[in-house]
Write an enzyme that holds these catalytic residues in place. Structure first.
Site, PDB file in Angstrom:
ATOM      1  N   LYS A 250       7.277 -20.769  23.962  1.00 11.94           N
ATOM      2  CA  LYS A 250       8.168 -19.606  23.862  1.00 11.94           C
ATOM      3  C   LYS A 250       8.919 -19.486  25.183  1.00 11.94           C
ATOM      4  O   LYS A 250       8.438 -19.919  26.224  1.00 11.94           O
ATOM      5  CB  LYS A 250       7.349 -18.328  23.653  1.00 11.94           C
ATOM      6  CG  LYS A 250       6.435 -18.353  22.422  1.00 11.94           C
ATOM      7  CD  LYS A 250       7.152 -17.917  21.183  1.00 11.94           C
ATOM      8  CE  LYS A 250       6.209 -17.792  19.995  1.00 11.94           C
ATOM      9  NZ  LYS A 250       6.886 -17.873  18.705  1.00 11.94           N
TER      10      LYS A 250
ATOM     11  N   GLU B 297      11.340 -22.719  21.596  1.00 14.04           N
ATOM     12  CA  GLU B 297      11.861 -21.417  21.178  1.00 14.04           C
ATOM     13  C   GLU B 297      12.302 -20.624  22.400  1.00 14.04           C
ATOM     14  O   GLU B 297      11.733 -20.783  23.478  1.00 14.04           O
ATOM     15  CB  GLU B 297      10.776 -20.629  20.443  1.00 14.04           C
ATOM     16  CG  GLU B 297      10.312 -21.309  19.164  1.00 14.04           C
ATOM     17  CD  GLU B 297       9.398 -20.402  18.363  1.00 14.04           C
ATOM     18  OE1 GLU B 297       9.861 -19.830  17.374  1.00 14.04           O
ATOM     19  OE2 GLU B 297       8.225 -20.254  18.744  1.00 14.04           O
TER      20      GLU B 297
ATOM     21  N   LYS C 266      11.520 -27.275   5.171  1.00 15.51           N
ATOM     22  CA  LYS C 266      12.784 -27.536   5.878  1.00 15.51           C
ATOM     23  C   LYS C 266      13.390 -28.848   5.387  1.00 15.51           C
ATOM     24  O   LYS C 266      12.697 -29.844   5.219  1.00 15.51           O
ATOM     25  CB  LYS C 266      12.547 -27.589   7.392  1.00 15.51           C
ATOM     26  CG  LYS C 266      12.187 -26.212   7.974  1.00 15.51           C
ATOM     27  CD  LYS C 266      12.057 -26.270   9.487  1.00 15.51           C
ATOM     28  CE  LYS C 266      11.435 -25.004  10.051  1.00 15.51           C
ATOM     29  NZ  LYS C 266      12.382 -23.923  10.287  1.00 15.51           N
TER      30      LYS C 266
ATOM     31  N   ARG D 112       0.811  -1.208   0.000  1.00 18.89           N
ATOM     32  CA  ARG D 112       0.000   0.000   0.000  1.00 18.89           C
ATOM     33  C   ARG D 112       0.849   1.264   0.000  1.00 18.89           C
ATOM     34  O   ARG D 112       0.414   2.302  -0.455  1.00 18.89           O
ATOM     35  CB  ARG D 112      -0.938  -0.020   1.203  1.00 18.89           C
ATOM     36  CG  ARG D 112      -2.234   0.681   0.874  1.00 18.89           C
ATOM     37  CD  ARG D 112      -3.242   0.466   1.925  1.00 18.89           C
ATOM     38  NE  ARG D 112      -2.722   0.934   3.207  1.00 18.89           N
ATOM     39  CZ  ARG D 112      -3.424   0.911   4.323  1.00 18.89           C
ATOM     40  NH1 ARG D 112      -4.643   0.436   4.311  1.00 18.89           N
ATOM     41  NH2 ARG D 112      -2.922   1.344   5.442  1.00 18.89           N
TER      42      ARG D 112
ATOM     43  N   HIS E  94       2.367 -26.496  11.947  1.00 13.10           N
ATOM     44  CA  HIS E  94       3.678 -27.149  11.833  1.00 13.10           C
ATOM     45  C   HIS E  94       3.739 -28.508  12.534  1.00 13.10           C
ATOM     46  O   HIS E  94       4.212 -29.487  11.973  1.00 13.10           O
ATOM     47  CB  HIS E  94       4.767 -26.257  12.436  1.00 13.10           C
ATOM     48  CG  HIS E  94       4.702 -24.827  11.962  1.00 13.10           C
ATOM     49  ND1 HIS E  94       4.437 -24.488  10.659  1.00 13.10           N
ATOM     50  CD2 HIS E  94       4.876 -23.643  12.624  1.00 13.10           C
ATOM     51  CE1 HIS E  94       4.448 -23.160  10.543  1.00 13.10           C
ATOM     52  NE2 HIS E  94       4.713 -22.634  11.713  1.00 13.10           N
TER      53      HIS E  94
ATOM     54  N   LYS F 226      -0.054 -18.434   6.326  1.00  9.57           N
ATOM     55  CA  LYS F 226      -0.851 -18.445   7.551  1.00  9.57           C
ATOM     56  C   LYS F 226      -0.923 -17.049   8.158  1.00  9.57           C
ATOM     57  O   LYS F 226      -0.059 -16.235   7.839  1.00  9.57           O
ATOM     58  CB  LYS F 226      -0.283 -19.446   8.557  1.00  9.57           C
ATOM     59  CG  LYS F 226       1.084 -19.022   9.134  1.00  9.57           C
ATOM     60  CD  LYS F 226       1.530 -19.971  10.206  1.00  9.57           C
ATOM     61  CE  LYS F 226       1.054 -19.517  11.559  1.00  9.57           C
ATOM     62  NZ  LYS F 226       2.138 -19.219  12.496  1.00  9.57           N
TER      63      LYS F 226
HETATM   64  C1  BG6 Z   1       5.722 -19.331  12.876  1.00 10.93           C
HETATM   65  C2  BG6 Z   1       5.087 -18.890  14.166  1.00 10.93           C
HETATM   66  O1  BG6 Z   1       4.767 -19.989  12.072  1.00 10.93           O
HETATM   67  O2  BG6 Z   1       6.788 -20.219  13.148  1.00 10.93           O
HETATM   68  C3  BG6 Z   1       6.118 -18.253  15.074  1.00 10.93           C
HETATM   69  O3  BG6 Z   1       4.046 -17.962  13.898  1.00 10.93           O
HETATM   70  C4  BG6 Z   1       7.305 -19.161  15.258  1.00 10.93           C
HETATM   71  O4  BG6 Z   1       5.551 -17.917  16.332  1.00 10.93           O
HETATM   72  C5  BG6 Z   1       7.815 -19.645  13.924  1.00 10.93           C
HETATM   73  O5  BG6 Z   1       8.318 -18.435  15.941  1.00 10.93           O
HETATM   74  C6  BG6 Z   1       8.891 -20.703  14.111  1.00 10.93           C
HETATM   75  O6  BG6 Z   1       9.492 -20.984  12.886  1.00 10.93           O
HETATM   76  P1  BG6 Z   1      10.972 -21.545  12.832  1.00 10.93           P
HETATM   77  O7  BG6 Z   1      11.198 -21.852  11.389  1.00 10.93           O
HETATM   78  O8  BG6 Z   1      11.863 -20.471  13.370  1.00 10.93           O
HETATM   79  O9  BG6 Z   1      10.986 -22.754  13.716  1.00 10.93           O
END
Ligand code: BG6
Length: 483
Positions: free
Chosen positions: A334, A212, A178, A47, A236, A144
């Site tokens: 997280k 994470e 991956k 935009r 995932h 997504k």
């Molecule tokens: C995303 C999520 O789909 O995947 C994030 O929205 C997450 O919250 C991320 O951090 C993780 O991806 P990767 O490839 O870093 O494991």
């Protein structure tokens, strides 16, 4: 069904975060390796009041910040592929500019990548249809979140289906790009060793962990309205589970692979109010420390109280012939102590040991997706030595690591694979509508069981492995998480 390679890739949301961090660097990686069609044009739209030169400057600056090897010299020729058209998705008339920028390319093979908020999908589709960009020459990729429950995901799917048939819709789950995820299929179906044991009689349980260390990362509204289950498990982690559990497909063809995955997703045992507390645990992080650095609580990062879960662990079952009674333990969160994603296949123990007095650990296959990509088979072996007290056994890893076996292969961003497949028209690694809907159906049931039982996230300290209940979840079965 084979699709032609496209000549144009239109990126909606081209100046956004995903585009700068992932899409443009991935396209650059493909360009530098000579994998993009020679005349592929990448047309960005957003935009903002950018123009061609400023878009190229922005892209060039992000690439220079990321690419530090000898591929830097390919940046200028990559930038030459880029064009830009300002476009306001909710202003139908602004699509005319897109059509005229495409010119003759509008009727040639074309891919459109929607990296925008899902509430803009409908105006995007309407605008594209209005200027004739949804024809048989066009395919569309969607990022997504594709909904936040089954009902809203159906609305999105219906909106897109009104203009594009399923075979021209490419739903992205970046985990499928991956390398090690794809290697899982090779491991299972290109070797005779594992498959005979790959079922209830050979496997005791499976663990899938996506840990994470990051917190909210500024995605305040999205994450708080979503939570870990919908952010990570729905997509995932269920895709990983499906790849582990699927039957051998008839061929490595998009339909055959996806037919087998969807059967697994439909066989997932529903979590209900009676099983919610024994089969799942949710948590939200409080202040703590990761690698010695203090980190704030989720609510402090968010700036308000919240009931969103930043951690979830679920004991899932695939109720079919192959997986009778085998738990699939899923865990993601997280602000955990380490960042890694892995799948652990825990084989069953020996039926009889001849090594009296020795503790024999059952074999395990550990498939690491990140930070390193490797596959390790943990086996019992004799410790070297002439010990007179008898044979001493120890568990050692048989390392089938990708970096060792394929030294020199550049580690790619998951989107490189997916963008190339989109450009070349191979939908195998994209998620079909029936898969995504089966994923939502299962996740919706989990979430409504939590609501009905008023299950709320337990606290965990940032830098720990989630609430104590997550450990109890597996310990009740005599299992411990692989860390
Ligand atoms: C995303 C999520 O789909 O995947 C994030 O929205 C997450 O919250 C991320 O951090 C993780 O991806 P990767 O490839 O870093 O494991």
């Amino acid at each position: 069904m084979s699709m032609p390679t496209v000549r144009t890739l239109v990126l909606f949301g081209a100046t956004g975060d995903l585009s700068r961090r992932m899409l443009l660097p991935s396209l650059f990686g493909l360009h530098a390796d000579g994998l993009l069609p020679e005349d592929l044009m990448i047309l960005g739209t957003a935009r903002g009041e950018e123009d061609g030169p400023s878009f190229r400057t922005m892209a060039g600056a992000s690439l220079e910040g990321i690419v530090h090897d000898d591929r830097r010299s390919a940046i200028p020729s990559f930038l030459e592929r880029l064009r830009y058209v300002p476009l306001d998705l909710i202003d139908v008339s602004s699509f005319d500019g897109l059509a005229s920028a495409l010119g003759a390319r509008a009727t040639q093979p074309l891919a459109i990548f929607l990296s925008t908020a899902p509430d803009l999908f409908r105006p995007a589709i309407t605008g594209l249809a209005g200027v004739g960009l949804t024809g048989a020459n066009a395919r569309i990729a969607l990022e997504k979140p594709l909904g936040n429950d089954l009902a809203s995901s159906r609305v999105i799917n219906d909106t897109v289906a009104a203009a594009f048939p399923e075979e021209r819709i490419f739903r992205i789950d970046h985990y499928l790009g991956k390398e090690t995820v794809q290697n899982l299929l090779a491991l299972r179906f290109a070797n005779s060793l594992f498959e005979p044991m790959w079922e209830w009689s050979g496997i005791e349980h499976v663990q899938i962990t996506v840990a994470e260390t990051v917190g909210l990362e500024g995605r305040v509204d999205y994450y708080d309205a979503t939570g870990a289950t919908r952010d990570m498990v729905q997509n995932h982690m269920l895709q990983l589970l499906a790849l582990v559990a699927m039957e051998p497909p008839a061929s490595f063809d998009a339909t055959d692979v996806r037919d087998e995955k969807v059967k697994v997703l439909r066989s997932l045992r529903s979590i209900n109010p009676a099983s919610a507390t024994s089969h799942s645990v949710t948590g939200q992080y409080r202040a703590g420390a990761i690698s010695g650095a203090a980190v704030a609580s989720y609510e402090a990062e968010l700036g308000r109280p919240s009931t969103a879960e930043t951690f979830v662990a679920i004991k899932a079952h695939v109720d079919n012939w192959r997986w009778r009674g085998v738990p699939f333990y899923l865990r993601t969160g997280k602000r955990l102590p380490e960042r890694f994603s892995e799948i652990v296949i825990q084989f069953r123990g020996l039926r009889h040991s001849i090594f009296q007095g020795q503790v024999l650990r059952a074999n395990r296959l550990v498939i690491r997706l990140q930070p390193e990509e490797n596959v390790r088979l943990l086996l019992m072996a004799k410790q070297p030595g002439l010990g007179r007290g008898g044979v001493v056994l120890r568990e050692i890893p048989l390392d089938i690591s990708l970096p060792n076996a394929f030294a020199g292969a550049r580690r790619r961003i998951a989107y490189e694979r997916l963008l190339l497949d989109l450009i070349e028209g191979d939908p195998t690694l994209f998620v079909r509508r029936d898969e995504i809907e089966a994923q939502w159906r299962w996740v919706d049931a989990v979430r409504s069981a939590w609501a009905e039982t008023q299950m709320a996230p337990a606290n965990y300290t940032a830098g720990s492995w989630g609430p104590p209940g997550a450990i109890a979840l597996v310990e009740r079965d005599g299992v411990s998480w692989h860390e």
